[in-house]
Motif scaffolding. Structure first.
Motif, PDB file in Angstrom:
ATOM      1  N   PRO A 549       8.103 -15.718  -5.084  1.00 24.15           N
ATOM      2  CA  PRO A 549       7.754 -14.967  -6.300  1.00 24.15           C
ATOM      3  C   PRO A 549       6.303 -14.506  -6.373  1.00 24.15           C
ATOM      4  N   TYR A 550       5.371 -15.291  -5.841  1.00 22.73           N
ATOM      5  CA  TYR A 550       3.963 -14.915  -5.994  1.00 22.73           C
ATOM      6  C   TYR A 550       3.632 -13.592  -5.307  1.00 22.73           C
ATOM      7  N   LEU A 551       4.407 -13.214  -4.273  1.00 20.33           N
ATOM      8  CA  LEU A 551       4.103 -11.991  -3.530  1.00 20.33           C
ATOM      9  C   LEU A 551       4.305 -10.727  -4.364  1.00 20.33           C
ATOM     10  N   TYR A 552       5.194 -10.785  -5.359  1.00 17.78           N
ATOM     11  CA  TYR A 552       5.476  -9.594  -6.158  1.00 17.78           C
ATOM     12  C   TYR A 552       4.282  -9.193  -7.029  1.00 17.78           C
ATOM     13  N   TYR A 553       3.374 -10.131  -7.284  1.00 15.66           N
ATOM     14  CA  TYR A 553       2.337  -9.890  -8.289  1.00 15.66           C
ATOM     15  C   TYR A 553       0.923  -9.888  -7.713  1.00 15.66           C
ATOM     16  N   TYR A 554       0.806  -9.862  -6.406  1.00 13.36           N
ATOM     17  CA  TYR A 554      -0.510  -9.831  -5.774  1.00 13.36           C
ATOM     18  C   TYR A 554      -1.158  -8.457  -5.955  1.00 13.36           C
ATOM     19  N   ALA A 555      -2.475  -8.453  -6.138  1.00 13.71           N
ATOM     20  CA  ALA A 555      -3.220  -7.207  -6.315  1.00 13.71           C
ATOM     21  C   ALA A 555      -4.332  -7.121  -5.280  1.00 13.71           C
ATOM     22  N   VAL A 556      -4.343  -6.028  -4.526  1.00 16.97           N
ATOM     23  CA  VAL A 556      -5.411  -5.790  -3.564  1.00 16.97           C
ATOM     24  C   VAL A 556      -6.688  -5.371  -4.270  1.00 16.97           C
ATOM     25  N   THR A 557      -6.556  -4.632  -5.357  1.00 24.14           N
ATOM     26  CA  THR A 557      -7.713  -4.140  -6.097  1.00 24.14           C
ATOM     27  C   THR A 557      -7.661  -4.622  -7.538  1.00 24.14           C
ATOM     28  N   THR A 558      -8.834  -4.648  -8.174  1.00 22.86           N
ATOM     29  CA  THR A 558      -8.963  -5.094  -9.550  1.00 22.86           C
ATOM     30  C   THR A 558      -9.838  -4.103 -10.316  1.00 22.86           C
ATOM     31  N   VAL A 559      -9.391  -3.722 -11.486  1.00 21.10           N
ATOM     32  CA  VAL A 559     -10.181  -2.880 -12.383  1.00 21.10           C
ATOM     33  C   VAL A 559     -10.642  -3.753 -13.535  1.00 21.10           C
ATOM     34  N   GLY A 560     -11.945  -3.988 -13.610  1.00 19.72           N
ATOM     35  CA  GLY A 560     -12.434  -4.966 -14.568  1.00 19.72           C
ATOM     36  C   GLY A 560     -11.903  -6.336 -14.197  1.00 19.72           C
ATOM     37  N   HIS A 561     -11.179  -6.965 -15.122  1.00 17.01           N
ATOM     38  CA  HIS A 561     -10.504  -8.230 -14.824  1.00 17.01           C
ATOM     39  C   HIS A 561      -8.993  -8.055 -14.770  1.00 17.01           C
ATOM     40  N   ASN A 562      -8.549  -6.817 -14.588  1.00 16.49           N
ATOM     41  CA  ASN A 562      -7.123  -6.519 -14.573  1.00 16.49           C
ATOM     42  C   ASN A 562      -6.659  -6.229 -13.150  1.00 16.49           C
ATOM     43  N   PRO A 563      -5.921  -7.145 -12.520  1.00 17.08           N
ATOM     44  CA  PRO A 563      -5.441  -6.893 -11.157  1.00 17.08           C
ATOM     45  C   PRO A 563      -4.410  -5.772 -11.136  1.00 17.08           C
ATOM     46  N   GLN A 564      -4.553  -4.889 -10.168  1.00 16.50           N
ATOM     47  CA  GLN A 564      -3.655  -3.745 -10.050  1.00 16.50           C
ATOM     48  C   GLN A 564      -2.491  -4.116  -9.124  1.00 16.50           C
ATOM     49  N   GLU A 565      -1.472  -4.738  -9.708  1.00 19.04           N
ATOM     50  CA  GLU A 565      -0.311  -5.181  -8.929  1.00 19.04           C
ATOM     51  C   GLU A 565       0.375  -3.965  -8.309  1.00 19.04           C
ATOM     52  N   HIS A 566       0.682  -4.057  -7.014  1.00 12.89           N
ATOM     53  CA  HIS A 566       1.233  -2.900  -6.323  1.00 12.89           C
ATOM     54  C   HIS A 566       2.595  -3.157  -5.688  1.00 12.89           C
ATOM     55  N   ASN A 567       3.157  -4.379  -5.894  1.00 13.52           N
ATOM     56  CA  ASN A 567       4.442  -4.681  -5.254  1.00 13.52           C
ATOM     57  C   ASN A 567       5.581  -5.052  -6.206  1.00 13.52           C
ATOM     58  N   PRO A 568       5.374  -5.205  -7.522  1.00 12.39           N
ATOM     59  CA  PRO A 568       6.473  -5.710  -8.370  1.00 12.39           C
ATOM     60  C   PRO A 568       7.771  -4.922  -8.267  1.00 12.39           C
ATOM     61  N   ASP A 569       7.667  -3.604  -8.173  1.00 13.07           N
ATOM     62  CA  ASP A 569       8.878  -2.787  -8.165  1.00 13.07           C
ATOM     63  C   ASP A 569       9.203  -2.213  -6.789  1.00 13.07           C
ATOM     64  N   ARG A 570       8.497  -2.685  -5.754  1.00 14.39           N
ATOM     65  CA  ARG A 570       8.684  -2.109  -4.427  1.00 14.39           C
ATOM     66  C   ARG A 570       9.496  -2.997  -3.490  1.00 14.39           C
TER      67      ARG A 570
END
Length: 817
Positions: A549-570
Motif C-alpha cells: 500500500p505505501y507505494l501508491y502514495y509516494y511522492a517524488v516532489t513536494t510543493v510546500g509541505h504537500n507531497p505530489q503523489e503520482h501513483n495512486p491512480d496509475r
C-alpha cells in the motif's frame, strides 16, 4: 542437611531411572469428516496392539502408549484410511483432530504402515502444495525452529539471505507470498519488518502455538487471493482441555514460556474449554557476550507472544478467541564505530538508525458442522502494524584516533529521515463446505479486509557529490481507507475412483483506485491415481495481487509541505498465469516418496517505471530498505519455468532424509524492453537433509541432523555509475548493465545435535543448531565506501564484497512439564 543429600541424590537418579522404566503417554482426539467436519462415530483408531472406537462425539482416547515415535492408524467403513506419525514425550499428551475422506467404494481392513505425510490439508489442492508439521520445524538443521526457514528446504523455494527469512518461490518476489492465520490475511509476521517485504530477521510465529499447516508454491485453490508467489495457510492449535501442561525454554534466540490447560468443566454435551498462552523475550545479548557475529554491532530487542481461548460447542462446533503480537526495536549506531572495515548488514554504513516495528492481530473464529453434509466457518479480526524509523546522517573521515591507530572520525551527525507508517485493518471471512453425494464437495465464501492507513515521512536526501543535506522534503503524508474484497467458489468431484477434478474461481477488488479489479481468476486441478503407488497431477490458475500500500502514495516532489503523489491512480493489479504438473510415487512397504513437478508462469501487468529503465517490482520484496520508484505503470512482464525433484524418506526406524533439486529460469522485462534475469534467478538450487535418531535406554534419544545447500548466486550490474554512487552513498550500476553479472554460488553446511530425555511428568531437550559450520563466505551485497580507493592499484577498494553470516550457533534448553 540429610534431607538435602536425599533430594540431590534423587534428582541425579531420575535420568538413570528413566533408562529402566518404560514411560507412557496418552493419545486422544477427534475423528471428523474431512469435508463437513462432522464427528464420525465408530472409527477404529489403532497404535501398535491397542485399538479403540470413537464415541458419539467422534472422540477417542488411547492410554499407556510408550513415549517415542509411534504410528497411529484410523479406519472407518466407507472412508479412506489415514495414518499419522507421532512423537510422544512423557510430559505432553498428544491431542489430534484427523479428517477422513468419504469414499465411493467400501473400505477394507486398515493396514498399519509407516506414515507417509506431507499431503496438504486443503482438500481443493492438487498441485504445488504440502502440509508441514510442527515436528518438521524442529527436525530440519538450520531452520532455527521457523516455518519460513524450514520451507526453504522444499523444492522450488529458496531464502533471500542468511540474515532474513524471506521466501523466494520459483524465482518470484518474496512480496508475492500471502500469510494467513486462522483464515485471516495477516500483516508480515516477522520482527524488524520493512514495508513491502515478505520476511524479516526473526519470526513472530512460534511452533509452540502452531498446528499442522499448508504451504502452496503455485496454482493454489480459489480460496486464496491477493498473492502471486505462494501461500502460508497457518493454523493455531487449541490448548489441552483435560490437564494443565507447560513448557519453559532458554536459548540464544529467546527465553520462552508456554502454558495451557482447561478453564472449566465439560457440560451440556460440550467438551471442556481451554486456554493456550505463549510468550518469548529476546536474549540476543548472549551473542555479544559469546563474540558471535550477528551481522550487526547492535543488539536487537524483541518480544512476542500468542494467546487462545477455545470454547467447544455441540456436534463438533467451536468458538475461539485468539491473538498474537510482536514488538521489536534496534539502535544501529555507526557513530560509535571506528573500524574502517566494518559492515552493517541490517542497515547502512553512513548513518545512525533508530528503528522499531510492532504488530498485533487477533479476533474471533466460529466453526460449526451444520449437519452431516455441511460445514461453516466464520471469523472477524483486527490487526495493527506500526513501523517507525529515525536516521541521522554521518559525515566521517579517516584520521588519528590518538593512540597511534587510524579509524573513522565523525565530523557531522544530522537528522535526515523521520517516518512512521501505521497500517490498521479489520478482517472478516465467511466460508461454507457442502458435500454433494459421495463424490462432490462445493466450497464457497468471501474474504474482506478494510485498510486504514496513515503514512508520514520526511527526508533530507544527502548529496554525496556536494556533501550537503538539502532542506526537508515530505515524501508521504497520507491518511486513507479502502476495502479489499475476494469472493470465491470451488468444486471438487471424483470423476472416477481414481480421478479427481477441482475447479473454481475467485475475484479480487481493491478500493485503492478504479483500476485495481480482477473480475475473474479461474483455477483448475486434476489428480489421477494411476496405480496404488503412482499419482499424476496437473493444475492451472490465474492470480492477481495488489502492490504494497505505501507505494501508491509516494511522492517524488513536494510543493510546500504537500507531497505530489503520482501513483495512486496509475498502479493496477499485478497478474500471474500459472500451470504445473507432475508425478508422485510412493513405494509399498517403504516410507519413501518421490515427486517430479514442472511449471510455467507468465507474469503480466507488472509495475515498471514510465521512463525507460530496468526497474520492475519483480525484483523488490526483500532487504532492509524501502523502494522509491519514479512514476509507475502496469506494462512490465516476466516469465518463470522450472523442474523440481523431491525424494523423501519419512521418519521411520530412526532415520529420515529429504533431497530436493530445482532447475529454473526467471526473467523479466522492464520499461526499457530488455529481457533480464531477476535478481532471484539463481537457476538452480539443491538441498540434502538427513537425520538419525539413536535410542538410549527405553525413553531417551540422541539426534544428529545435517543439511547441505547450494544455490546459484544473485545478479548485479557489470559497471558502477561512480557519480550516482557517490551522490547516494550506495552502489548504483550503469542502467544498461543491471542484472548481467552473477555472484558466485551460495553454499552452506549445517549440523544439528539434540538430546531428549523423559522423566515421569517432565521431558527435557537440549538442542544445538550450527548454521554454516564451515564458515563459507557467501556474498550478501556490494558496498561503496568513499575514500578507501588507492589510485595506484587497478582494484577499486571503495567497492567491497560484504558477506552473509559465518558460523552461527543457536542452542536451546527446554523443559516440558
Amino acid at each position: 542437611m540429610k534431607r538435602s543429600w536425599i533430594l540431590a541424590i534423587a534428582l541425579i537418579a531420575l535420568p538413570a531411572l528413566s533408562w529402566a522404566q518404560v514411560l507412557t503417554q496418552t493419545v486422544r482426539g477427534t475423528i471428523v469428516d474431512a469435508d463437513s467436519k462432522f464427528p464420525l462415530i465408530g472409527a477404529t483408531v489403532t497404535i501398535g496392539d491397542q485399538k479403540v472406537v470413537t464415541d458419539d462425539q467422534g472422540s477417542f482416547k488411547l492410554t499407556n502408549i510408550p513415549v517415542g515415535r509411534q504410528t497411529l492408524a484410523v479406519g472407518l467403513f466407507g472412508y479412506g484410511a489415514q495414518t499419522r506419525a507421532l512423537e510422544l514425550n512423557s510430559a505432553k499428551e498428544a491431542v489430534l483432530t484427523i479428517g477422513l475422506q468419504e469414499m465411493a467404494t467400501q473400505l477394507g481392513e486398515v493396514e498399519v504402515t509407516a506414515a507417509v505425510t506431507g499431503q496438504a490439508k486443503n482438500e481443493m489442492a492438487t498441485v504445488s502444495a504440502r502440509q508441514f508439521s510442527v515436528e518438521e520445524t524442529n527436525l530440519y538443521a538450520g531452520s532455527r525452529g521457523e516455518p519460513a526457514r524450514m520451507a526453504t528446504n522444499f523444492a522450488g523455494v529458496q531464502g533471500s539471505d542468511d540474515q532474513r527469512n524471506d521466501l523466494v518461490i520459483r524465482g518470484n518476489t518474496p512480496a508475492g507470498v500471502l500469510y494467513r492465520m486462522e483464515g485471516i490475511n495477516i500483516p508480515n509476521p516477522n520482527h524488524f519488518s520493512i514495508p513491502g517485504t515478505g520476511g524479516g530477521p526473526v519470526t513472530i510465529l512460534n511452533n509452540k502455538f502452531l498446528a499442522n499447516s499448508d504451504f502452496f508454491t503455485g496454482a493454489w485453490p480459489a480460496e486464496y487471493g491477493n498473492a502471486i508467489a505462494g501461500v502460508f495457510d497457518l493454523q493455531m492449535r487449541d490448548g489441552n482441555n483435560e490437564k494443565f501442561e507447560g513448557s519453559a525454554q532458554l536459548g540464544l534466540l529467546g527465553t520462552e514460556l508456554m502454558l495451557e490447560g482447561p478453564i472449566g468443566p465439560a457440560k451440556d454435551g460440550r467438551r471442556a474449554p481451554s486456554f493456550l498462552g505463549v510468550y518469548r523475550y529476546s536474549t540476543l545479548s548472549m551473542f555479544q557476550a559469546l563474540n558471535i557475529n550477528l551481522g550487526t554491532n547492535a543488539i536487537p530487542k524483541y518480544q512476542d507472544g500468542a494467546f487462545r481461548l477455545t470454547f467447544p460447542q455441540k456436534n463438533g462446533g467451536k468458538l475461539a478467541l485468539w491473538t498474537m503480537f510482536g514488538v521489536s526495536d534496534i539502535e544501529i549506531l555507526i557513530s560509535n564505530q571506528t573500524d574502517t572495515s566494518g559492515f552493517e548488514s541490517y542497515g547502512s554504513t553512513d548513518r545512525d538508525q533508530y528503528f522499531g516495528s510492532d504488530m498485533v492481530v487477533g479476533g474471533f473464529n466460529y466453526t460449526r458442522p451444520i449437519n452431516k453434509r455441511t460445514f461453516m466457518k466464520a471469523g472477524i479480526a483486527a490487526s495493527a502494524a506500526r513501523i517507525q524509523a529515525v536516521n541521522t546522517k554521518l559525515q566521517r573521515e579517516v584520521g588519528s584516533l590518538g593512540d597511534g591507530t587510524f579509524g573513522w572520525l565523525v565530523t557531522a551527525n544530522d537528522t535526515m529521515l523521520n517516518y512512521t507508517f501505521n497500517e490498521n485493518k479489520i478482517h472478516g471471512f465467511l466460508a461454507y463446505n457442502h458435500k454433494i453425494g459421495l463424490r462432490g464437495t462445493l466450497q464457497y465464501g468471501v474474504n474482506v479486509d478494510l485498510y486504514m492507513l496513515n503514512y508520514q515521512d520526511s527526508v533530507r536526501q544527502y548529496d554525496g557529490v556536494t556533501g550537503t543535506l538539502p532542506p526537508w522534503r515530505v515524501q508521504w503524508a497520507t491518511k486513507t481507507a479502502w476495502p479489499v474484497v475476494q469472493p470465491y467458489i470451488s468444486y471438487k468431484t471424483r470423476l472416477t475412483d481414481k480421478m479427481t477434478l477441482t475447479a473454481g474461481a475467485t475475484s479480487l477488488y481493491s478500493g485503492v483506485n478504479k483500476i485495481s479489479f480482477m473480475p475473474l481468476e479461474p483455477r483448475v486441478g486434476l489428480s489421477y491415481q494411476a496405480s496404488e503407488n503412482d499419482r499424476l497431477f496437473a493444475g492451472s490458475g490465474l492470480h492477481a495481487q495488489m502492490q504494497p500500500p505505501y507505494l501508491y502514495y509516494y511522492a517524488v516532489t513536494t510543493v510546500g509541505h504537500n507531497p505530489q503523489e503520482h501513483n495512486p491512480d496509475r498502479i493496477g493489479l499485478m497478474k500471474s498465469f500459472q500451470v504445473a504438473g507432475g508425478w508422485e510415487r510412493t513405494y509399498k512397504g517403504l516410507p519413501i516418496k518421490t515427486k517430479v513437478e514442472t511449471y510455467y508462469q507468465y507474469l503480466f501487468d507488472v509495475p515498471v517505471e514510465t521512463k525507460p529503465s530496468s526497474f520492475s517490482m519483480l525484483n523488490a520484496g526483500t532487504g532492509f530498505g524501502r523502494i522509491w520508484p519514479d512514476t509507475l505503470q502496469n506494462t512490465g512482464v516476466g516469465r518463470n519455468y522450472g523442474l523440481e525433484l523431491t525424494a523423501e524418506r519419512f521418519f521411520a526406524g530412526g532415520f529420515y532424509f529429504l533431497t530436493t533439486a530445482s532447475l529454473f529460469d526467471a526473467k523479466y522485462q522492464g520499461s526499457d524492453g530488455i529481457w533480464r534475469n531477476t535478481i532471484f534467478n539463481g537457476r538452480y538450487a539443491f538441498n540434502v537433509l538427513a537425520a538419525k535418531e539413536f535410542k538410549l535406554g527405553k525413553n531417551n534419544r540422541f539426534n544428529v541432523g545435517i543439511k547441505y545447500t547450494t544455490v546459484g548466486g544473485r545478479w548485479f550490474g557489470a559497471e558502477i555509475d561512480e557519480t550516482a554512487t557517490l551522490r547516494t552513498g550506495e552502489i548504483v550500476f550503469v542502467e544498461e548493465t543491471n542484472n548481467t553479472v552473477q555472484y558466485r554460488p551460495y553454499e552452506r553446511f549445517d549440523l544439528k545435535l539434540g538430546y531428549k530425555w523423559n522423566n515421569p511428568n517432565t521431558a527435557w531437550e537440549f538442542g544445538l543448531d550450527l548454521s554454516n559450520l564451515l564458515g563459507n563466505k557467501n556474498i550478501l551485497t556490494l558496498t561503496y565506501v568513499p575514500g578507501l580507493d588507492d589510485p595506484n592499484t587497478a582494484v577499486n577498494e571503495s567497492v567491497r564484497e560484504e558477506y552473509q553470516l559465518g558460523l552461527f550457533p543457536v542452542f536451546y534448553f527446554r523443559c516440558d512439564f
